[in-house]
Design a protein around this motif. Structure first.
Motif, PDB file in Angstrom:
ATOM      1  N   LYS A 130       0.823  -1.202   0.000  1.00 52.93           N
ATOM      2  CA  LYS A 130       0.000   0.000   0.000  1.00 52.93           C
ATOM      3  C   LYS A 130       0.861   1.258   0.000  1.00 52.93           C
ATOM      4  N   THR A 131       1.941   1.220  -0.788  1.00 49.92           N
ATOM      5  CA  THR A 131       2.866   2.345  -0.850  1.00 49.92           C
ATOM      6  C   THR A 131       2.856   2.967  -2.238  1.00 49.92           C
ATOM      7  N   ASP A 132       2.649   4.285  -2.274  1.00 52.45           N
ATOM      8  CA  ASP A 132       2.770   5.055  -3.502  1.00 52.45           C
ATOM      9  C   ASP A 132       4.097   5.792  -3.444  1.00 52.45           C
ATOM     10  N   VAL A 133       4.786   5.842  -4.593  1.00 59.24           N
ATOM     11  CA  VAL A 133       6.105   6.461  -4.647  1.00 59.24           C
ATOM     12  C   VAL A 133       6.142   7.537  -5.725  1.00 59.24           C
ATOM     13  N   ILE A 134       6.705   8.669  -5.358  1.00 55.64           N
ATOM     14  CA  ILE A 134       7.039   9.707  -6.329  1.00 55.64           C
ATOM     15  C   ILE A 134       8.551   9.824  -6.283  1.00 55.64           C
ATOM     16  N   ASP A 135       9.197   9.666  -7.437  1.00 49.33           N
ATOM     17  CA  ASP A 135      10.654   9.765  -7.429  1.00 49.33           C
ATOM     18  C   ASP A 135      11.128  10.837  -8.391  1.00 49.33           C
ATOM     19  N   ASN A 136      12.386  11.197  -8.222  1.00 52.86           N
ATOM     20  CA  ASN A 136      13.065  12.173  -9.078  1.00 52.86           C
ATOM     21  C   ASN A 136      12.404  13.539  -9.098  1.00 52.86           C
ATOM     22  N   VAL A 137      11.807  13.926  -7.975  1.00 49.91           N
ATOM     23  CA  VAL A 137      11.312  15.291  -7.792  1.00 49.91           C
ATOM     24  C   VAL A 137      11.800  15.775  -6.432  1.00 49.91           C
ATOM     25  N   PRO A 138      11.935  17.072  -6.260  1.00 46.01           N
ATOM     26  CA  PRO A 138      12.344  17.578  -4.946  1.00 46.01           C
ATOM     27  C   PRO A 138      11.360  17.141  -3.864  1.00 46.01           C
ATOM     28  N   LYS A 139      11.886  16.877  -2.681  1.00 50.36           N
ATOM     29  CA  LYS A 139      11.056  16.373  -1.584  1.00 50.36           C
ATOM     30  C   LYS A 139       9.873  17.289  -1.292  1.00 50.36           C
ATOM     31  N   ASN A 140      10.105  18.585  -1.252  1.00 51.43           N
ATOM     32  CA  ASN A 140       9.025  19.503  -0.899  1.00 51.43           C
ATOM     33  C   ASN A 140       7.884  19.452  -1.920  1.00 51.43           C
ATOM     34  N   LEU A 141       8.184  19.363  -3.169  1.00 50.99           N
ATOM     35  CA  LEU A 141       7.157  19.262  -4.206  1.00 50.99           C
ATOM     36  C   LEU A 141       6.478  17.897  -4.160  1.00 50.99           C
ATOM     37  N   GLY A 142       7.258  16.843  -3.999  1.00 49.58           N
ATOM     38  CA  GLY A 142       6.718  15.489  -3.937  1.00 49.58           C
ATOM     39  C   GLY A 142       5.764  15.291  -2.770  1.00 49.58           C
ATOM     40  N   MET A 143       6.097  15.843  -1.601  1.00 46.84           N
ATOM     41  CA  MET A 143       5.211  15.710  -0.440  1.00 46.84           C
ATOM     42  C   MET A 143       3.859  16.353  -0.718  1.00 46.84           C
ATOM     43  N   LYS A 144       3.882  17.537  -1.297  1.00 47.34           N
ATOM     44  CA  LYS A 144       2.623  18.227  -1.605  1.00 47.34           C
ATOM     45  C   LYS A 144       1.821  17.470  -2.652  1.00 47.34           C
ATOM     46  N   MET A 145       2.499  16.922  -3.644  1.00 45.46           N
ATOM     47  CA  MET A 145       1.809  16.148  -4.681  1.00 45.46           C
ATOM     48  C   MET A 145       1.146  14.902  -4.077  1.00 45.46           C
ATOM     49  N   LEU A 146       1.860  14.202  -3.204  1.00 42.95           N
ATOM     50  CA  LEU A 146       1.306  13.011  -2.569  1.00 42.95           C
ATOM     51  C   LEU A 146       0.074  13.351  -1.726  1.00 42.95           C
ATOM     52  N   ILE A 147       0.158  14.400  -0.942  1.00 42.87           N
ATOM     53  CA  ILE A 147      -0.967  14.795  -0.089  1.00 42.87           C
ATOM     54  C   ILE A 147      -2.184  15.122  -0.949  1.00 42.87           C
ATOM     55  N   ARG A 148      -1.988  15.855  -2.016  1.00 39.44           N
ATOM     56  CA  ARG A 148      -3.105  16.284  -2.861  1.00 39.44           C
ATOM     57  C   ARG A 148      -3.710  15.153  -3.681  1.00 39.44           C
ATOM     58  N   SER A 149      -2.899  14.194  -4.094  1.00 40.61           N
ATOM     59  CA  SER A 149      -3.418  13.198  -5.041  1.00 40.61           C
ATOM     60  C   SER A 149      -3.554  11.776  -4.498  1.00 40.61           C
ATOM     61  N   MET A 150      -2.823  11.419  -3.459  1.00 37.47           N
ATOM     62  CA  MET A 150      -2.816  10.030  -2.996  1.00 37.47           C
ATOM     63  C   MET A 150      -3.395   9.832  -1.598  1.00 37.47           C
ATOM     64  N   ALA A 151      -3.560  10.892  -0.839  1.00 34.82           N
ATOM     65  CA  ALA A 151      -4.106  10.848   0.522  1.00 34.82           C
ATOM     66  C   ALA A 151      -3.452   9.788   1.415  1.00 34.82           C
ATOM     67  N   PRO A 152      -2.121   9.825   1.548  1.00 33.35           N
ATOM     68  CA  PRO A 152      -1.474   8.838   2.421  1.00 33.35           C
ATOM     69  C   PRO A 152      -1.749   9.131   3.890  1.00 33.35           C
ATOM     70  N   LYS A 153      -1.752   8.081   4.686  1.00 36.18           N
ATOM     71  CA  LYS A 153      -1.855   8.235   6.145  1.00 36.18           C
ATOM     72  C   LYS A 153      -0.485   8.563   6.730  1.00 36.18           C
ATOM     73  N   VAL A 154       0.572   8.077   6.036  1.00 35.93           N
ATOM     74  CA  VAL A 154       1.948   8.332   6.445  1.00 35.93           C
ATOM     75  C   VAL A 154       2.718   8.812   5.226  1.00 35.93           C
ATOM     76  N   ILE A 155       3.499   9.856   5.410  1.00 32.08           N
ATOM     77  CA  ILE A 155       4.339  10.365   4.328  1.00 32.08           C
ATOM     78  C   ILE A 155       5.796  10.235   4.761  1.00 32.08           C
ATOM     79  N   VAL A 156       6.658   9.845   3.808  1.00 29.60           N
ATOM     80  CA  VAL A 156       8.049   9.525   4.130  1.00 29.60           C
ATOM     81  C   VAL A 156       8.988  10.257   3.181  1.00 29.60           C
ATOM     82  N   ALA A 157      10.060  10.802   3.744  1.00 29.37           N
ATOM     83  CA  ALA A 157      11.119  11.401   2.929  1.00 29.37           C
ATOM     84  C   ALA A 157      12.447  11.186   3.646  1.00 29.37           C
TER      85      ALA A 157
END
Length: 168
Positions: free
Chosen positions: A58-85
């Motif tokens: 149950k893990t979605d991954v965004i790679d090769n983007v800056p952490k700050n942008l990736g975190m925002k993208m994950l929150i907006r599109s994937m609704a994770p309960k836990v975010i990791v960087a």
């Protein structure tokens, strides 16, 4: 989780992701959605969009983007309960972490630092500490790779971090 390079931070965080995302039968912990920002491809090691490392079901991954942008993208599109960087360190990373936490996600992050005093002097990490967003700070043992040396837990009554005697 803090420590210098070569002490197993990324390996430990990868294993924690797998366990959170797959669940732990022994303690009746059900799997939850995890979002990973894998800026340098070290956590999931994606190849054509498929993780080469076991990071759970149950893990979605965004790679090769800056952490700050990736975190925002994950929150907006994937609704994770836990975010990791891995290896946070910029003021933009801190703002993204605040955004993720205020959006209802929990966070799991690593950074470099030898001890509590060391990270308290880092103005960027100090910002997270001052806002009481971090619930636990874990330091790895320099002499025993992958082993925990110290754990500091936020005392929510007085807003200060105290060394934990039970390690986690």
């Amino acid at each position: 989780m803090f420590q210098h390079q070569g002490f197993g931070k990324t390996t430990i965080i990868r294993d924690i992701i797998r366990q959170i995302s797959t669940g732990i039968k022994e303690i009746k912990f059900l799997a939850i959605n995890v979002g990973v920002v894998d800026e340098r491809g070290e956590i999931a090691s994606l190849f054509r969009g498929i993780p080469q490392n076991d990071i759970g079901i149950k893990t979605d991954v965004i790679d090769n983007v800056p952490k700050n942008l990736g975190m925002k993208m994950l929150i907006r599109s994937m609704a994770p309960k836990v975010i990791v960087a891995d290896e946070i360190g910029s003021s933009e990373d801190i703002e993204a972490i605040k955004y993720a936490i205020c959006s209802g996600a929990k966070g799991l992050f690593t950074a470099h630092g030898a001890n509590f005093e060391d990270i308290s002097l880092n103005p960027i990490i100090k910002n997270l500490i001052a806002t009481n967003i971090i619930e636990r700070i874990i330091f790895l043992d320099e002499e025993n790779k992958g082993k925990i040396k110290d754990v500091f837990v936020l005392n929510k009554k007085n807003g200060e971090y105290e060394r934990s005697v039970d390690k986690i």
